[in-house]
Write a protein that holds these residues in place. Structure first.
Motif, PDB file in Angstrom:
ATOM      1  N   GLU A  35       0.760  -1.334   0.044  1.00 27.84           N
ATOM      2  CA  GLU A  35      -0.078   0.114  -0.008  1.00 27.84           C
ATOM      3  C   GLU A  35       0.820   1.390   0.068  1.00 27.84           C
ATOM      4  OE1 GLU A  35      -2.438  -0.057   3.316  1.00 27.84           O
ATOM      5  OE2 GLU A  35      -4.224  -1.361   2.301  1.00 27.84           O
ATOM      6  N   GLU A  44      -5.498   3.633  -9.908  1.00 25.89           N
ATOM      7  CA  GLU A  44      -6.414   3.970 -10.695  1.00 25.89           C
ATOM      8  C   GLU A  44      -6.717   2.546 -11.612  1.00 25.89           C
ATOM      9  OE1 GLU A  44      -8.420   6.773 -11.770  1.00 25.89           O
ATOM     10  OE2 GLU A  44      -7.243   7.604 -10.012  1.00 25.89           O
ATOM     11  N   GLY A  46      -6.761  -0.183 -10.101  1.00 27.34           N
ATOM     12  CA  GLY A  46      -7.533  -0.983  -9.050  1.00 27.34           C
ATOM     13  C   GLY A  46      -8.840  -0.561  -9.401  1.00 27.34           C
ATOM     14  N   LYS A  47      -8.996   0.612  -9.218  1.00 28.48           N
ATOM     15  CA  LYS A  47     -10.428   1.332  -9.577  1.00 28.48           C
ATOM     16  C   LYS A  47     -11.019   0.798 -10.783  1.00 28.48           C
ATOM     17  CE  LYS A  47      -9.410   5.550  -6.793  1.00 28.48           C
ATOM     18  NZ  LYS A  47      -9.591   7.060  -6.973  1.00 28.48           N
ATOM     19  N   ARG A  49     -10.393  -1.952 -12.197  1.00 31.59           N
ATOM     20  CA  ARG A  49     -10.884  -3.290 -12.345  1.00 31.59           C
ATOM     21  C   ARG A  49     -12.015  -3.510 -11.375  1.00 31.59           C
ATOM     22  NH1 ARG A  49      -4.851  -6.072 -11.096  1.00 31.59           N
ATOM     23  NH2 ARG A  49      -4.264  -5.913 -13.264  1.00 31.59           N
ATOM     24  N   LYS A  50     -12.020  -2.796 -10.407  1.00 38.52           N
ATOM     25  CA  LYS A  50     -13.317  -3.192  -9.510  1.00 38.52           C
ATOM     26  C   LYS A  50     -14.511  -2.758 -10.099  1.00 38.52           C
ATOM     27  CE  LYS A  50     -15.350  -0.941  -5.208  1.00 38.52           C
ATOM     28  NZ  LYS A  50     -15.436  -0.045  -4.225  1.00 38.52           N
ATOM     29  N   GLU A  51     -14.399  -1.431 -10.809  1.00 35.00           N
ATOM     30  CA  GLU A  51     -15.841  -1.120 -11.781  1.00 35.00           C
ATOM     31  C   GLU A  51     -16.130  -2.213 -12.886  1.00 35.00           C
ATOM     32  OE1 GLU A  51     -16.583   2.469 -14.705  1.00 35.00           O
ATOM     33  OE2 GLU A  51     -15.628   3.138 -12.920  1.00 35.00           O
ATOM     34  N   GLY A  53     -15.454  -5.340 -12.665  1.00 38.47           N
ATOM     35  CA  GLY A  53     -15.859  -6.365 -12.089  1.00 38.47           C
ATOM     36  C   GLY A  53     -17.345  -6.341 -11.489  1.00 38.47           C
ATOM     37  N   GLU A  54     -17.622  -5.200 -10.980  1.00 40.94           N
ATOM     38  CA  GLU A  54     -19.136  -4.690 -10.855  1.00 40.94           C
ATOM     39  C   GLU A  54     -20.133  -4.793 -11.884  1.00 40.94           C
ATOM     40  OE1 GLU A  54     -18.590  -1.106  -8.780  1.00 40.94           O
ATOM     41  OE2 GLU A  54     -18.144  -1.946  -7.140  1.00 40.94           O
ATOM     42  N   THR A  55     -19.515  -4.280 -13.112  1.00 41.55           N
ATOM     43  CA  THR A  55     -20.414  -4.584 -14.255  1.00 41.55           C
ATOM     44  C   THR A  55     -20.632  -5.792 -14.863  1.00 41.55           C
ATOM     45  OG1 THR A  55     -19.479  -2.254 -14.841  1.00 41.55           O
ATOM     46  CG2 THR A  55     -20.570  -3.476 -16.561  1.00 41.55           C
TER      47      THR A  55
END
Length: 173
Positions: A35, A44, A46-47, A49-51, A53-55
């Motif tokens: 970290e 960015e 990581g963000k 990838r998260k978005e 994944g949620e989609t």
């Protein structure tokens, strides 16, 4: 007595060394170091990838809903009550698809508007820079034609000697 105290001291030191080695290899230690060493672009990524994944999760849920609806339709084709359920399910699917379609269109229009605005801003900025550059080129050209030296031109226009030389070599020949 002295030997006992020394033995206890050596044992405590050995136990602490073992504990420190375990801590350096622990997940928490590795996570904290990672970290602290992360750079902006990694955050960015990581963000994003998260978005994504949620989609994907949302899409999977929608696919499951559609599969369940289709199974209800296939199971209910032979019954009169099933035909009514089929119509309700088909209406639900159609409304759901229309809502998603409208949301996608709205999102795409917003993105296109943002891109167009950025392009317009960039064009205006480029025009202003080009206009400013052409004024400098004209001024430098006129001053060189009048016989001024490079030092005099750079002082008068508040630009560097290198820029004056560059304009002289590239644009005025």
């Amino acid at each position: 007595m002295t030997v006992l105290l020394l033995t206890i001291g050596v044992i405590l030191i050995a136990l602490n060394i073992v504990a420190i080695k375990k801590e350096k290899g622990s997940f928490k230690y590795t996570l904290d170091n990672t970290e602290n060493d992360m750079q902006d672009f990694q955050v960015e990524i990581g963000k994003l990838r998260k978005e994504i994944g949620e989609t994907v999760l949302d899409l999977q849920k929608e696919i499951e809903d559609i599969k369940n609806s289709l199974q209800i339709i296939q199971n209910s084709d032979s019954h009169e009550e099933g035909k009514k359920e089929k119509e309700v399910v088909e209406d639900t699917i159609k409304n759901h698809s229309d809502e998603n379609y409208k949301e996608n269109i709205q999102y795409n229009e917003e993105e296109n508007n943002k891109e167009n605005k950025k392009e317009e801003d960039n064009e205006e900025e480029n025009k202003a820079v080009a206009k400013g550059n052409s004024v400098k080129i004209e001024q430098v050209g006129n001053m060189i034609d009048s016989g001024m030296t490079i030092e005099e031109i750079s002082k008068k226009l508040n630009i560097g000697k290198g820029e004056v030389l560059l304009i002289k070599e590239l644009y005025l020949k």
